[in-house]
Design an enzyme around this catalytic site. Structure first.
Site, mmCIF file in Angstrom:
data_model
loop_
_atom_site.group_PDB
_atom_site.id
_atom_site.type_symbol
_atom_site.label_atom_id
_atom_site.label_comp_id
_atom_site.label_asym_id
_atom_site.label_seq_id
_atom_site.Cartn_x
_atom_site.Cartn_y
_atom_site.Cartn_z
ATOM 1 N N TYR A 165 -7.650 -26.250 -1.851
ATOM 2 C CA TYR A 165 -8.150 -24.958 -2.327
ATOM 3 C C TYR A 165 -9.683 -24.957 -2.349
ATOM 4 C CZ TYR A 165 -9.354 -21.203 -5.615
ATOM 5 O OH TYR A 165 -9.925 -20.106 -6.211
HETATM 6 N N1 LIG Z 1 -8.650 -16.107 -11.357
HETATM 7 C C1 LIG Z 1 -9.523 -17.098 -11.383
HETATM 8 O O1 LIG Z 1 -9.650 -17.836 -12.384
HETATM 9 C C2 LIG Z 1 -10.417 -17.376 -10.199
HETATM 10 C C3 LIG Z 1 -11.423 -18.342 -10.292
HETATM 11 C C4 LIG Z 1 -12.222 -18.602 -9.179
HETATM 12 C C5 LIG Z 1 -12.045 -17.882 -8.011
HETATM 13 N N2 LIG Z 1 -11.053 -16.952 -7.942
HETATM 14 C C6 LIG Z 1 -10.853 -16.235 -6.668
HETATM 15 O O2 LIG Z 1 -10.855 -14.836 -6.929
HETATM 16 C C7 LIG Z 1 -9.991 -14.184 -6.007
HETATM 17 C C8 LIG Z 1 -9.012 -13.290 -6.765
HETATM 18 O O3 LIG Z 1 -8.283 -14.092 -7.673
HETATM 19 P P1 LIG Z 1 -7.143 -13.488 -8.601
HETATM 20 O O4 LIG Z 1 -7.092 -14.333 -9.815
HETATM 21 O O5 LIG Z 1 -7.305 -12.017 -8.709
HETATM 22 O O6 LIG Z 1 -5.854 -13.862 -7.719
HETATM 23 P P2 LIG Z 1 -4.534 -13.021 -7.476
HETATM 24 O O7 LIG Z 1 -3.554 -13.992 -6.906
HETATM 25 O O8 LIG Z 1 -4.139 -12.256 -8.679
HETATM 26 O O9 LIG Z 1 -4.965 -11.993 -6.347
HETATM 27 C C9 LIG Z 1 -5.063 -12.370 -4.991
HETATM 28 C C10 LIG Z 1 -4.511 -11.222 -4.168
HETATM 29 O O10 LIG Z 1 -4.623 -11.594 -2.781
HETATM 30 C C11 LIG Z 1 -3.454 -11.155 -2.128
HETATM 31 N N3 LIG Z 1 -3.243 -12.004 -0.940
HETATM 32 C C12 LIG Z 1 -2.967 -13.327 -0.922
HETATM 33 N N4 LIG Z 1 -2.790 -13.736 0.335
HETATM 34 C C13 LIG Z 1 -2.960 -12.653 1.134
HETATM 35 C C14 LIG Z 1 -2.879 -12.449 2.518
HETATM 36 N N5 LIG Z 1 -2.590 -13.447 3.362
HETATM 37 N N6 LIG Z 1 -3.095 -11.202 3.004
HETATM 38 C C15 LIG Z 1 -3.378 -10.184 2.158
HETATM 39 N N7 LIG Z 1 -3.470 -10.321 0.817
HETATM 40 C C16 LIG Z 1 -3.259 -11.545 0.314
HETATM 41 C C17 LIG Z 1 -2.337 -11.345 -3.138
HETATM 42 O O11 LIG Z 1 -1.207 -10.535 -2.839
HETATM 43 C C18 LIG Z 1 -3.011 -10.959 -4.439
HETATM 44 O O12 LIG Z 1 -2.812 -9.597 -4.778
HETATM 45 C C19 LIG Z 1 -9.331 -15.293 -5.188
HETATM 46 O O13 LIG Z 1 -10.029 -15.425 -3.980
HETATM 47 C C20 LIG Z 1 -9.512 -16.525 -6.040
HETATM 48 O O14 LIG Z 1 -9.528 -17.707 -5.263
HETATM 49 C C21 LIG Z 1 -10.231 -16.675 -9.003
#
Ligand SMILES: NC(=O)c1ccc[n+]([C@@H]2O[C@H](COP(=O)([O-])OP(=O)(O)OC[C@H]3O[C@@H](n4cnc5c(N)ncnc54)[C@H](O)[C@@H]3O)[C@@H](O)[C@H]2O)c1
Length: 328
Positions: A165
Site C-alpha cells: 500500500y
Molecule cells: N482514510 C484514511 O485514514 C486515509 C489515510 C491516508 C490516505 N487515505 C487515502 O485517501 C483516499 C480515500 O480514502 P477513503 O478512506 O475515503 O477510502 P474509501 O475506501 O472509503 O474510498 C475509496 C473509494 O475508491 C473507490 N475505488 C476503489 N477502487 C476503485 C477502482 N478500481 N475504480 C474506481 N473506484 C475505486 C471505492 O469504491 C471507494 O468508494 C484513498 O486514496 C486512501 O488511500 C486515506
C-alpha cells in the site's frame, strides 16, 4: 489552444491557463472538478464541500454516488476506458481518491493494489495530460516514509514504504513529480495520517471500532501495551486540505494530520469520556512490523495556509454524534 485526445503532449498548465483560484479568498469562477473515489468516506465529504462552494463536481467510482444529482461514472479505473469516460474536456482539476486502502489487503494482494493504486493513476494522469487538465490533487499517506521509530515525520524524509500500500502511494507520488516537471501539471500530494469522522460507519479503523463498541457493546483489542502513538485527522479537516490543495499555485507535497499524536490508551480513554461508556478493552500481542509511533510535523502545510480545526477530543465527539444519529 484546444487540447485533443491523443496529442503527444498536453499543454503546460501555464499555457492552458490555470483558472479559478488565486488563493481561497479570491475565488474567480466555478471550477469543474472530477473526484475519483468520490463515493467513499473522504470522497463524500469532498464532493459535499466543493458543491457547497458552487463547483461543478463529477465522480468516478466502483459504487454509485448516493446523491443521483451528482454525475457519476460507475466503473473500475483499472479499465482505461473508464478513465477516458470520466476525464472530460474542460475539467479544471482532478481529486484522486480512488484506491485500495486496506494495508492488509495490499499485503495479501500486491498485484491488485498495484493496478488500482498505480496503473489506474497513470491512466488518469495521461487523460489529464492529453486534455490539458491542469490540476491534480492526490490522497497519499504518511506511510510512504516507513518506519522511522519515534522520529517526527515530515516531507523531507526519504521514502521507504514497508507495505505494498505504502509503496503504491510512493510510486504515484513519483509519477506526479514527473508530470509536474515534464508537463507543467500542478500536482499536489497530501500525505494524510489516520482520517476519521462522520460517515465512517463501514470502516474498520480504530475510531470506528471504538464507536461501534460504545454503541453496541463489545471489546476493543489493543496491541501490545497500547502506548504506540498515532495522529488522527478529522475528515472535514482532510476535505479542507483537499480544497486547499486545489488552490495551490505550485506542485507540492503536504503532510496533513492533527499535528498532535495520542497513544491507543489515551484514545480509548477519550472515547470512554466522550461516549460515557466504559468500552471494554483487552491487550493482545503486538503485530510484527507495527510502527511504534506516528508523529508528524505539519508546519509545511500550515505555512501554505492550511491548519486543522478539530482536536482529537472534538473530532471523537462529532464522530460519536454521527454514529448515534445514524444508529437504528
Ligand atoms: N482514510 C484514511 O485514514 C486515509 C489515510 C491516508 C490516505 N487515505 C487515502 O485517501 C483516499 C480515500 O480514502 P477513503 O478512506 O475515503 O477510502 P474509501 O475506501 O472509503 O474510498 C475509496 C473509494 O475508491 C473507490 N475505488 C476503489 N477502487 C476503485 C477502482 N478500481 N475504480 C474506481 N473506484 C475505486 C471505492 O469504491 C471507494 O468508494 C484513498 O486514496 C486512501 O488511500 C486515506
Amino acid at each position: 489552444m484546444p487540447a485533443r485526445r491523443g496529442s503527444v503532449r498536453g499543454p503546460r498548465a501555464d499555457e492552458a491557463g490555470v483558472r479559478g483560484y488565486h488563493g481561497e479568498s479570491e475565488r474567480v469562477s466555478t471550477l469543474r472538478i472530477l473526484v475519483t473515489g468520490g463515493s467513499g468516506f473522504i470522497g463524500r465529504h469532498v464532493v459535499e464541500r466543493l458543491r457547497a462552494r458552487g463547483d461543478d463536481v463529477s465522480v468516478v467510482d466502483l459504487k454509485p454516488f448516493p446523491d443521483p444529482s451528482v454525475p457519476c461514472v460507475v466503473g473500475d479505473l483499472r479499465n482505461r476506458s473508464i478513465a477516458e469516460e470520466a476525464v472530460t474536456e474542460g475539467l479544471d482539476g482532478v481529486v484522486h481518491l480512488a484506491a485500495i486502502t486496506s494495508v492488509l489487503q495490499s499485503v495479501n494482494e500486491p498485484d491488485a493494489v498495484f493496478h488500482t493504486n498505480v496503473v489506474a493513476t497513470e491512466y488518469l494522469l495521461e487523460e489529464c495530460r492529453q486534455l490539458g487538465v491542469a490540476r491534480f490533487v492526490f490522497a497519499s499517506t504518511n506511510a510512504v516514509a516507513g518506519d522511522v521509530g519515534r522520529a517526527t515525520i515530515d516531507e523531507s524524509l526519504s521514502l521507504r514504504p514497508m507495505t505494498p500500500y505504502g509503496a503504491t502511494k510512493a510510486a504515484a507520488e513519483m509519477l506526479f513529480s514527473a508530470y509536474a516537471s515534464s508537463y507543467g501539471m500542478l500536482t499536489v500530494a497530501l500525505r494524510f495520517t489516520n482520517v476519521y469522522g462522520a460517515g465512517m460507519q463501514t470502516k474498520d479503523s480504530v475510531i470506528a471500532r471504538l464507536m461501534r463498541a460504545a454503541l453496541a457493546g463489545g471489546t476493543i483489542q489493543v496491541y501490545g501495551d497500547g502506548e504506540q502513538l498515532r495522529d488522527y485527522v478529522y475528515v472535514t479537516d482532510a476535505a479542507r486540505a483537499i480544497e486547499h490543495g486545489l488552490a495551490l499555485e505550485e506542485p507540492d507535497v503536504l503532510t496533513i494530520g492533527a499535528g498532535e499524536s495520542v497513544s491507543m490508551n489515551e484514545l480509548h480513554r477519550l472515547a470512554c469520556e466522550v461516549t460515557g461508556v466504559e468500552i471494554a478493552k483487552e491487550h493482545v500481542p503486538g503485530k510484527p512490523g507495527e510502527m511504534p509511533a506516528v508523529v508528524v510535523d505539519i508546519s509545511h502545510a500550515r505555512a501554505t495556509g492550511w491548519q486543522p480545526e478539530y482536536t482529537v477530543r472534538d473530532g471523537i465527539a462529532a464522530t460519536w454524534q454521527d454514529f448515534r444519529s445514524s444508529d437504528g
